[in-house]
Write an enzyme that holds these catalytic residues in place. Structure first.
Site, mmCIF file in Angstrom:
data_model
loop_
_atom_site.group_PDB
_atom_site.id
_atom_site.type_symbol
_atom_site.label_atom_id
_atom_site.label_comp_id
_atom_site.label_asym_id
_atom_site.label_seq_id
_atom_site.Cartn_x
_atom_site.Cartn_y
_atom_site.Cartn_z
ATOM 1 N N ASN A 93 -1.242 -6.247 8.397
ATOM 2 C CA ASN A 93 -2.629 -5.858 8.097
ATOM 3 C C ASN A 93 -3.421 -5.582 9.390
ATOM 4 O OD1 ASN A 93 -5.097 -5.390 6.589
ATOM 5 N ND2 ASN A 93 -4.095 -6.503 4.936
ATOM 6 N N ARG A 94 -4.737 -5.555 9.286
ATOM 7 C CA ARG A 94 -5.545 -4.997 10.372
ATOM 8 C C ARG A 94 -6.109 -6.043 11.327
ATOM 9 N NH1 ARG A 94 -5.890 -2.009 5.901
ATOM 10 N NH2 ARG A 94 -5.607 0.235 6.169
ATOM 11 N N HIS A 119 -0.648 -3.378 11.005
ATOM 12 C CA HIS A 119 0.762 -3.702 10.758
ATOM 13 C C HIS A 119 1.625 -3.772 12.021
ATOM 14 C CE1 HIS A 119 -0.041 -3.744 6.600
ATOM 15 N NE2 HIS A 119 0.233 -2.509 6.262
ATOM 16 N N HIS A 193 6.492 -5.510 2.682
ATOM 17 C CA HIS A 193 5.655 -4.406 2.192
ATOM 18 C C HIS A 193 6.357 -3.590 1.109
ATOM 19 C CE1 HIS A 193 2.411 -1.562 2.231
ATOM 20 N NE2 HIS A 193 1.857 -2.075 3.322
ATOM 21 N N ASP A 265 -7.327 -2.117 -2.261
ATOM 22 C CA ASP A 265 -6.661 -2.276 -0.973
ATOM 23 C C ASP A 265 -7.342 -3.465 -0.303
ATOM 24 O OD1 ASP A 265 -5.220 -2.021 1.322
ATOM 25 O OD2 ASP A 265 -5.759 0.076 1.731
ATOM 26 N N GLN A 303 -2.559 -9.186 -0.177
ATOM 27 C CA GLN A 303 -3.192 -7.870 -0.178
ATOM 28 C C GLN A 303 -2.682 -7.127 -1.403
ATOM 29 O OE1 GLN A 303 -5.286 -6.824 2.344
ATOM 30 N NE2 GLN A 303 -5.501 -4.626 1.999
ATOM 31 N N GLU A 331 1.168 -7.923 -0.926
ATOM 32 C CA GLU A 331 1.619 -8.352 0.391
ATOM 33 C C GLU A 331 1.055 -9.746 0.662
ATOM 34 O OE1 GLU A 331 0.279 -5.011 3.022
ATOM 35 O OE2 GLU A 331 0.031 -4.078 1.078
HETATM 36 C C1 GLA Z 1 -1.529 -1.895 3.631
HETATM 37 C C2 GLA Z 1 -2.909 -1.470 3.984
HETATM 38 C C3 GLA Z 1 -3.183 -0.121 3.427
HETATM 39 C C4 GLA Z 1 -2.159 0.862 3.938
HETATM 40 C C5 GLA Z 1 -0.787 0.368 3.615
HETATM 41 C C6 GLA Z 1 0.279 1.216 4.247
HETATM 42 O O1 GLA Z 1 -1.428 -2.155 2.291
HETATM 43 O O2 GLA Z 1 -3.878 -2.388 3.559
HETATM 44 O O3 GLA Z 1 -4.477 0.297 3.783
HETATM 45 O O4 GLA Z 1 -2.304 1.017 5.307
HETATM 46 O O5 GLA Z 1 -0.605 -0.930 4.067
HETATM 47 O O6 GLA Z 1 0.119 2.556 3.923
#
Ligand code: GLA
Length: 367
Positions: A93-94, A119, A193, A265, A303, A331
């Site tokens: 994730n971010r 990721h 994932h 998301d 997620q 996820e």
């Molecule tokens: C995660 C992110 C999404 C996207 C996917 C990969 O789920 O939260 O925004 O980036 O991975 O495409």
């Protein structure tokens, strides 16, 4: 007992076979491991990115279908941008502004998602060739994948030794057990994932799947999908999945958070049992085939992503296209941007400690 069949052999119930899956662009050979349980259900995993390539599980009539999206060869995974089936790390994730402070030092990561890190960076664990070892296990087939992420890789501190053990049980459960140790303080957040469509990959959208998530709260995001830090009640919002609800029932509602995500998301804050064993996080039912998937985990978050970025342009297994919302991901993870969110559960791993999490995807049927 796990028996290793020779390369190229036809998979037999209760066995693991290995076959060539192609090569990386720099010529490293990559394998596909086919784990077949006693009832003939099958999980295929490649050591490229540790990806789950296929999952063949029965419907209510005993008919097997592949419920995971993916590619036919290693080349598909080399070019992949959607993280199909992959092990994601070092930080799933971010991370906002691709930066965090640890032990008084600022670490800067590559910006591979707008201004942010996503990721694990440009070459995350999903693009690594893992060392594979077939393990002997009672009640299923196991594959251990190991990877050493070197100090400074993608900007993260510390040599991180990672092991992921996949066990495909005779009861149609895929257990994923993650472990890691470091020689320098670092952050770790590993996830898997897989993109699921319980009617079968390439069988249309997932909007009719019924989903339950054991979460009272979720983490709302900003326009970059970075959590604002708030833990928001799901009650009265389209994020309330405490009772099983069709994924598509509210996905296009006029809701600020759904608009920011282009659908779902978002990270959900899981209801946890007190002891550190796995708790039920989510349950998904596909009504036409009767297939059910439960997600159990030791992690605090999940997620839920509805494949909003899939665009049908990349050819998947058997040459099929994967249009928008033709799969969903669950996820399991720590919350996004935790390194910059002091109120979120910690993702810091110190030397001498062991990172250890377990997530299990349990497949069954409902009549
Ligand atoms: C995660 C992110 C999404 C996207 C996917 C990969 O789920 O939260 O925004 O980036 O991975 O495409």
């Amino acid at each position: 007992m796990t028996t290793l069949a020779p390369i190229g052999a036809t998979p037999q119930p209760g066995s693991t076979t290995r076959k060539s899956f192609g090569k990386t662009p720099d010529g490293q050979p990559v394998d596909l491991y086919v784990l077949t349980n006693k009832s003939g259900a099958e999980a295929s995993i490649t050591n490229y990115g540790g990806a789950v390539v296929s999952l063949k599980v029965p419907d209510r009539n005993g008919k097997l279908a592949d419920v995971a999206l993916g590619y036919d060869t290693a080349g598909g995974y080399v070019n992949d941008k959607a993280y199909f089936g992959a092990i994601v790390g070092r930080y799933g994730n971010r991370i906002g502004h691709a930066q965090f402070v640890l032990d008084g030092k600022t670490y800067t990561l590559a910006k591979n998602n707008g201004e942010n890190s996503l990721h694990g960076g440009i070459k995350g664990f999903n693009k690594a060739v893992w060392t594979a070892k077939i393990l002997s296990t009672e009640g299923g087939q196991s594959l251990e994948l190991s990877y050493l992420s070197k100090d400074g890789e993608e900007g993260f501190p510390g040599n991180l030794k990672v092991s992921v053990i996949y066990t495909w049980t005779d009861a149609d459960a895929l257990q994923v057990e993650y472990s890691a140790t470091t020689d320098k303080e670092t952050v770790v957040n590993l996830t898997s994932h897989s993109y699921f469509n319980l009617a079968g990959q390439s069988s249309g959208d997932i909007l009719g799947h019924l989903l339950m998530i054991q979460a009272e709260k979720f983490t709302p995001v900003d326009a970059d999908l970075i959590p604002t830090g708030e833990l928001r009640d799901v009650a009265g919002t389209p994020f309330d999945f405490r009772k099983a609800t069709a994924i598509g029932a509210r996905i296009d509602q006029d809701d600020e958070q759904l608009k920011l995500g282009g659908g779902y998301d978002h990270n959900f804050v899981l209801r946890r049992s007190a002891d550190p064993v796995e708790s039920l996080a989510a349950r998904v039912v596909e009504p036409t085939t009767g297939r059910v998937m439960e997600v159990w985990t030791t992690e605090p978050g999940v997620q839920f992503y509805t494949g909003n970025f899939l665009d049908g342009k990349t050819a998947g297994k058997g040459g099929v296209a994967y249009p928008r919302r033709s799969a969903f991901c669950l996820e399991t993870q720590h919350f996004p941007d935790s390194p910059n969110q002091p109120k979120f559960p910690s993702v810091v791993l110190k030397p001498g400690e062991r990172y250890h999490t377990i997530t299990t995807y349990k497949f069954s049927i409902e009549k």
